[in-house]
Write an enzyme that holds these catalytic residues in place. Structure first.
Site, PDB file in Angstrom:
ATOM      1  N   GLU A 118      -2.586  87.601 133.617  1.00 11.77           N
ATOM      2  CA  GLU A 118      -2.869  86.649 134.680  1.00 11.77           C
ATOM      3  C   GLU A 118      -2.290  84.983 134.139  1.00 11.77           C
ATOM      4  O   GLU A 118      -2.114  84.867 133.081  1.00 11.77           O
ATOM      5  CB  GLU A 118      -4.139  86.441 134.905  1.00 11.77           C
TER       6      GLU A 118
ATOM      7  N   LYS B 133      -2.953  81.120 133.542  1.00  8.21           N
ATOM      8  CA  LYS B 133      -4.272  80.350 133.173  1.00  8.21           C
ATOM      9  C   LYS B 133      -4.185  79.181 133.916  1.00  8.21           C
ATOM     10  O   LYS B 133      -3.371  78.220 133.726  1.00  8.21           O
ATOM     11  CB  LYS B 133      -4.514  80.104 131.639  1.00  8.21           C
TER      12      LYS B 133
ATOM     13  N   ASP C  86      -4.673  75.640 135.733  1.00  2.00           N
ATOM     14  CA  ASP C  86      -5.346  74.341 135.164  1.00  2.00           C
ATOM     15  C   ASP C  86      -5.960  73.739 136.367  1.00  2.00           C
ATOM     16  O   ASP C  86      -5.410  72.753 137.001  1.00  2.00           O
ATOM     17  CB  ASP C  86      -4.106  73.613 134.685  1.00  2.00           C
TER      18      ASP C  86
ATOM     19  N   TYR D  94      -9.991  85.130 140.442  1.00  2.00           N
ATOM     20  CA  TYR D  94      -9.606  86.027 139.410  1.00  2.00           C
ATOM     21  C   TYR D  94     -10.745  86.865 138.971  1.00  2.00           C
ATOM     22  O   TYR D  94     -10.461  87.463 137.771  1.00  2.00           O
ATOM     23  CB  TYR D  94      -8.952  85.312 138.367  1.00  2.00           C
TER      24      TYR D  94
ATOM     25  N   LYS E 218      -2.747  79.540 125.220  1.00  2.00           N
ATOM     26  CA  LYS E 218      -2.434  78.322 125.688  1.00  2.00           C
ATOM     27  C   LYS E 218      -0.927  77.825 125.445  1.00  2.00           C
ATOM     28  O   LYS E 218      -0.643  78.065 124.530  1.00  2.00           O
ATOM     29  CB  LYS E 218      -3.386  77.242 125.491  1.00  2.00           C
TER      30      LYS E 218
ATOM     31  N   CYS F 295       2.573  36.671 127.961  1.00  2.00           N
ATOM     32  CA  CYS F 295       2.994  37.679 129.132  1.00  2.00           C
ATOM     33  C   CYS F 295       4.274  37.609 129.486  1.00  2.00           C
ATOM     34  O   CYS F 295       5.001  36.464 129.803  1.00  2.00           O
ATOM     35  CB  CYS F 295       2.056  37.008 130.447  1.00  2.00           C
TER      36      CYS F 295
ATOM     37  N   CYS G 185       4.597  35.698 133.229  1.00  2.00           N
ATOM     38  CA  CYS G 185       4.382  34.261 133.416  1.00  2.00           C
ATOM     39  C   CYS G 185       4.179  33.402 132.102  1.00  2.00           C
ATOM     40  O   CYS G 185       3.846  32.274 132.284  1.00  2.00           O
ATOM     41  CB  CYS G 185       2.993  34.237 134.290  1.00  2.00           C
TER      42      CYS G 185
ATOM     43  N   CYS H 219      -3.395  39.401 130.126  1.00  2.00           N
ATOM     44  CA  CYS H 219      -2.837  38.236 130.729  1.00  2.00           C
ATOM     45  C   CYS H 219      -4.009  37.631 131.536  1.00  2.00           C
ATOM     46  O   CYS H 219      -4.361  37.935 132.610  1.00  2.00           O
ATOM     47  CB  CYS H 219      -1.615  38.415 131.465  1.00  2.00           C
TER      48      CYS H 219
ATOM     49  N   CYS I 272      -0.179  35.099 138.048  1.00  2.00           N
ATOM     50  CA  CYS I 272       0.697  35.955 137.298  1.00  2.00           C
ATOM     51  C   CYS I 272       1.171  36.696 138.478  1.00  2.00           C
ATOM     52  O   CYS I 272       0.265  37.266 139.002  1.00  2.00           O
ATOM     53  CB  CYS I 272      -0.020  36.590 136.349  1.00  2.00           C
TER      54      CYS I 272
HETATM   55  S1  IVH Z   1     -11.425  84.689 133.593  1.00  2.00           S
HETATM   56  C1  IVH Z   1     -15.131  85.599 131.320  1.00  2.00           C
HETATM   57  N1  IVH Z   1      -8.889  84.083 134.249  1.00  2.00           N
HETATM   58  O1  IVH Z   1     -10.190  79.295 132.010  1.00  2.00           O
HETATM   59  C2  IVH Z   1     -13.871  85.048 131.853  1.00  2.00           C
HETATM   60  N2  IVH Z   1     -10.327  82.223 133.742  1.00  2.00           N
HETATM   61  O2  IVH Z   1     -12.205  79.058 129.424  1.00  2.00           O
HETATM   62  C3  IVH Z   1     -13.876  84.312 133.011  1.00  2.00           C
HETATM   63  N3  IVH Z   1      -9.171  80.121 133.894  1.00  2.00           N
HETATM   64  O3  IVH Z   1     -13.543  78.452 132.909  1.00  2.00           O
HETATM   65  C4  IVH Z   1     -12.701  83.605 133.206  1.00  2.00           C
HETATM   66  N4  IVH Z   1      -7.336  80.849 134.907  1.00  2.00           N
HETATM   67  O4  IVH Z   1     -11.733  77.902 134.582  1.00  2.00           O
HETATM   68  C5  IVH Z   1     -10.033  83.372 134.109  1.00  2.00           C
HETATM   69  N5  IVH Z   1      -6.779  83.932 135.315  1.00  2.00           N
HETATM   70  C6  IVH Z   1      -7.935  83.245 134.653  1.00  2.00           C
HETATM   71  C7  IVH Z   1      -7.958  81.874 134.671  1.00  2.00           C
HETATM   72  C8  IVH Z   1      -9.269  81.536 133.982  1.00  2.00           C
HETATM   73  C9  IVH Z   1      -7.979  79.804 134.459  1.00  2.00           C
HETATM   74  C10 IVH Z   1     -10.098  79.178 133.332  1.00  2.00           C
HETATM   75  C11 IVH Z   1     -11.458  79.392 133.851  1.00  2.00           C
HETATM   76  C12 IVH Z   1     -12.537  79.307 132.776  1.00  2.00           C
HETATM   77  C13 IVH Z   1     -11.472  79.116 131.717  1.00  2.00           C
HETATM   78  C14 IVH Z   1     -11.833  79.717 130.370  1.00  2.00           C
END
Ligand code: IVH
Length: 638
Positions: free
Chosen positions: A130, A132, A134, A241, A332, A426, A429, A444, A450
């Protein structure tokens, strides 16, 4: 007679019941239709109804709910537009702790993790890959197909109930579809799509408000906003997720998400490769490399990929480390880095007078965009990294919009032979810069002379939370400043139609480059003047906030107007009196005293008063009018 009356009564009662059943039925029907439309629009991205038709139905439902509060429902589609204010978010203990994922930047670690799994549970392992996301983690709890509660992660065991705000997120179902478990929890990530974030910042720029740094922090701030109406306008989104509960109807993670999709949740789309099944480390690596390369094409931010064991039966077997499960790991992405030549260091003066050094770079491609400038933070950072003009530097783009210079590439020939000398005056000014003890930035101090600071003050004055003058944005302010029509906020109220129509000025981007010619047309002039006129009704507390006295934010302005009632008594107040006000400490009191001690500020307030702005607290005014009305009347108290 009595028989006739009783039949009459029964008939009326019958009509009434029939009427109520009809209303209830219509409310249910509208609720269902609106939920369906929401689902098609926000989850499937396939609207089947016009906005007009949708709004018409929503209005009808709102009206029925208003007339029949006995049928009110916390999960009605009408709640999506917000309205509930949360004073304090309730603390809630998670039924199951919200764990985090162990994460790594190293492919080697992923290979080791995968090998360890095989050693522990054998070779029959399937993976789900999956993205991750943000954003901000959220836990949603459903019972009997209805949304009950949405709780933030908090410290993992106790989070905060943000349900009112969750209800405004279109892609989160309030009632489920199909055949769902009686009770379960589902977790996911709330985020702000790029397009929404960019639009929000465009709007903020127009309003002269400080820009948001990145979508993640903005999403987090929005989710914790007290006013759900504002949250509704922000258009947050959510990917789910992770489903948790007892006796759930599947035995693997991938299927759990397919089921969740059937219940109406927005889960990552398999067809778009946002989620995939895998059986080998090679497939895992392919997914990682694919998304490391293509992540910039996504309409939202991701910061890595997550690899999970698919078979739920293996989860218990694999167990946990101190705070994360062994059946999942996050890889990451490294922030992207490139090197290029730093051609020149220039300086920007912000609205508050803060100086920001800027690296002007030989254009280079980074994370999908051509970068010409990067942030250099402050004098200390330049000295610490010994950054000189002409150096080749590494620049990096993390979550923020503006890339930063992280180091000098010492393998390349150095630029200037001398260390960089930070400016003392500055650039706008010429005033000698100051640096307060303990602060990193130079300032400044020429607040009222200014140019960027003057424009900044005017932008703050007209902004939405202050005088809310519609029809002027930062470009018009820059234009009016350039034409010498405004120098202080008081000048706004002297603007005349004949001065403005056809007024030509040039506007540049934030660096004063790419100038474009603009001219004011009658329609926008009318708008602007109407906006200025309307601002004369803005209550005193906001006028006080609009003046931009350092440290006098919205709340302090409110407290001050409540305590002092009129601007005259505030001007006359000494330090003791100011300190007696709620929330006013030494620093704020000092700043207020300094501000009013300047003749220029006092005469500006006088001019604003003469222009008709409100400088008396509402309370005082309404009391005065009440006592005026009661004058001469006598009352007998019994
Ligand atoms: S699963 C026990 N799946 O990453 C596992 N987390 O440090 C539960 N996150 O706090 C999380 N994408 O906010 C999972 N596809 C994904 C995710 C995901 C982002 C975040 C989530 C979590 C942090 C894990």
């Amino acid at each position: 007679m009595t028989i006739v009356a009783s039949i009459d009564l029964r008939l009326t009662l019958f009509h009434r019941i029939f009427f109520m059943i009809n209303i209830r039925h219509r409310i249910d029907e509208l609720t269902h239709e609106l939920n369906e439309h929401n689902y098609k629009y926000y989850v499937l991205n396939q609207p089947t109804v016009s906005d007009y038709e949708f709004d018409r139905k929503l209005k009808e439902l709102e009206k029925l709910e208003l007339e029949h509060p006995e049928f009110a429902d916390a999960n009605s589609p009408t709640k999506r537009v917000g309205g509930d204010i949360t004073d304090k978010f309730e603390k809630v203990t998670h039924i199951r702790p919200m764990l985090s994922l162990s994460n790594t930047y190293s492919e080697e670690d992923i290979r080791d993790w995968e090998e360890r799994l095989h050693k522990s549970v054998g070779d029959n392992i399937e993976y789900v890959l999956e993205l991750k996301y943000d954003g901000v983690a959220i836990s949603l709890y459903y019972k009997n197909g209805r949304f009950v509660r949405g709780v933030t992660r908090g410290d993992g065991s106790v989070g905060e109930d943000v349900s009112a705000n969750i209800r405004t997120i279109g892609s989160i179902p309030l009632r489920l579809r199909g055949k769902f478990p009686d009770e379960f929890e589902i977790r996911g990530e709330i985020f702000l799509p790029h397009a929404v974030f960019a639009e929000l910042n465009r709007e903020r720029e127009k309003q002269g408000e400080e820009l948001y740094a990145n979508p993640r922090n903005t999403a987090a701030g929005t989710l914790k906003h007290q006013d759900s109406k504002l949250v509704a306008k922000r258009k947050l989104d959510c990917f789910l997720y992770f489903v948790l509960g007892d006796h759930l109807p599947y035995d693997n993670h991938f299927d759990s998400l397919l089921h969740a999709a059937d219940w109406g949740f927005k889960v990552p789309d398999h067809k778009m490769h946002l989620i995939e099944k895998a059986n080998s480390i090679e497939e895992i690596m392919r997914f990682i490399h694919y998304w490391d390369e293509h992540r910039h094409n996504l309409p939202f931010d991701i910061d890595g990929v997550v690899i999970k064991v698919n078979q739920i039966s293996l989860w218990d077997e694999l167990g946990m480390t101190a705070k994360s499960p062994r059946w999942a790991i996050a890889y990451k992405f490294k922030a992207e880095t490139v090197s290029t030549v730093l051609e020149k260091i220039s300086y920007q003066v912000g609205r508050t007078g803060a100086i920001t050094p800027v690296a002007n770079l030989r254009p280079v491609l980074l994370a999908g965009t051509t970068v010409k400038r990067a942030s250099l933070y402050n004098a200390d950072q330049i000295a610490k990294l010994d950054i000189r003009e002409g150096d080749t530097v590494f620049i990096e783009k993390g979550g923020e919009i503006i890339p930063k210079v992280i180091a000098v590439d010492t393998t390349k020939p150095r630029g200037s032979v001398h260390p960089h000398i930070y400016i003392r005056q500055c650039p706008e000014c010429g005033t000698t810069l100051v640096r307060n003890e303990g602060e990193a930035a130079h300032y400044c101090p020429n607040e009222n002379g200014c140019p960027p600071q003057i424009k900044g003050k005017i932008e703050h004055f007209i902004s939405r939370k202050a005088m809310n003058i519609e029809g002027i944005g930062s470009e018009t302010i820059a234009g009016l400043y350039e034409k010498k029509l405004i120098r202080t906020v008081a000048d706004i109220y002297d603007l005349r139609k004949e001065q403005l129509i056809g007024l030509e000025f040039t506007v540049g981007d934030e660096f004063g480059e790419n100038p474009k010619k603009r001219s004011l047309q009658e329609k926008s002039v009318n708008n602007l003047l109407a906006g200025i006129e309307a601002s004369k009704k803005i209550p005193f507390e906001r006028v006080l906030f609009a003046l931009g006295i350092r440290f006098v934010g919205e709340t302090v302005a409110k407290k001050l107007t409540r305590r002092f009632k009129t601007i005259d008594s505030l001007v006359a107040a000494n330090a003791e009196a100011l300190l007696e006000t709620d929330e006013v400490g030494e620093k704020i009191a000092q700043s207020i005293l300094e501000w009013f001690s300047l003749e220029a500020n006092r005469s500006m307030v006088e001019r604003l008063k003469n222009s008709g702005l409100l400088f008396t607290a509402d309370e005082g005014r309404s009391l005065a009018t009440v006592s005026e009305r009661l004058k001469g009347m006598s009352f007998v108290v019994i």
